[in-house]
Write an enzyme that holds these catalytic residues in place. Structure first.
Site: not given
Length: 327
Positions: A122, A254, A284
């Protein structure tokens, strides 16, 4: 003459298939797995996610996002002399040929510029953007295409409600170019391999897959570590640039969990109104989430030329980083 790297184009793409929390809850109920829209939203802020079609790979999503970024930048594919793709779900197991090379071919780039993948989960886009910045500042490359692209739906265990409700597929891209005007002002990257087991694919190791290789996440441990490092790395980037938090126009973190994102903004002393939030719409998307959010904010007019933007991410490895840039 000081050489900078500057973002001149952004682009993104979400697959056509959009799955709401209720739709996902209904699918899981058929497996006697209980969840609900309220449960998902309360823990993550996610309302929906997008899943790639069976014939779509990370490179396919990346190419669409890249073309959108190139259009905004006013460049042709052959103007790009380096492609960096951040992805945990590359087109090929073993990661070769690299997804970046596949993207180069699909874009029709024939100038023999460099192409490479970056793996920091990520945090991948922040790592890739920092790498591109270093190449440009060193005078090695002029126009760099930086992409985050993921098809995380392929590595989810849909019998595990703690993970399968959180992730989605998508891609985001930026075009970075050499400039005499300040662009990327500071970067900061970190990793701590001792925490590698809290977010990983435990059945994929030694160059082979043993059994079913699905994403595993220790949610509480990831949450605790993410909250502890994100504000610190943002402060580090600000210090390198000689700036204060109040000079940030937009925080673009993020897009993993709204509670983590809100905590970071609070620690930096920034109001929620200064944070770009898109996690509710796509979940996500790992390395794709930051450029997805950036592109959304650029195209709807929130991020304007001259704005200071803080991009930051945290991911498996364990990795984290931040990029402070003047748009």
């Amino acid at each position: 003459m000081t050489l900078y790297s500057k973002i001149i184009g952004t682009g993104s793409y979400l697959p056509e298939k959009r799955v709401t929390n209720q739709e996902l809850a209904d699918q899981l109920a058929a497996k006697n797995i209980e969840t609900s829209d309220e449960w998902i939203v309360s823990r993550s802020g996610i309302a929906a996610r997008h899943f790639a079609a069976p014939d779509q790979n990370s490179s396919d999503l990346a190419v669409i996002a890249a073309n959108n970024a190139l259009d905004m930048a006013g460049l042709q594919p052959n103007d790009i002399d380096l492609i960096i793709v951040a992805s945990s779900t590359p087109d090929f197991f073993g990661s070769f040929p690299s997804t970046a090379c596949v993207v180069q071919r699909k874009l029709g780039i024939t100038n023999h510029g460099a192409a490479v993948d970056v793996q920091a989960v990520c945090s991948g886009f922040v790592y890739a953007l920092s790498t591109a910045d270093a190449f440009i500042r060193a005078g090695v490359h002029k126009n760099v295409l930086v992409i985050g692209a993921e098809v995380f739906s392929r590595i989810l265990d849909f019998n595990d409600r703690t993970t399968c409700v959180l992730f989605g597929d998508g891609a985001g891209a930026v075009v970075l170019t050499a400039s005499q005007e300040p662009g990327i002002l500071a970067t900061a990257l970190h990793a701590d391999g001792s925490h590698g087991d809290i977010l990983c694919m435990p059945n994929s190791f030694g160059g082979a897959i043993a059994g079913e290789a699905y994403l595993y996440m220790d949610g509480p441990a990831v949450f605790k570590l993410a909250v502890s490092v994100l504000a610190k790395v943002a402060d580090e980037a600000l210090e390198k640039a000689g700036m204060q938090p109040e000079q940030i126009d937009w925080l673009i973190p993020h897009q993993a969990n709204l509670r983590i994102m809100s905590s970071t903004a609070k620690k930096l002393g920034l109001p929620m109104e200064k944070m770009v939030v898109t996690v509710d719409q796509h979940g996500n998307t790992s390395a794709a989430s930051i450029p997805l959010a950036l592109d959304a904010a650029v195209r709807d007019g929130r991020v304007k030329p001259g704005h200071n933007i803080m991009l930051e991410g945290v991911g498996g490895g364990f990795t984290w980083g931040a990029v402070l840039a003047k748009f």
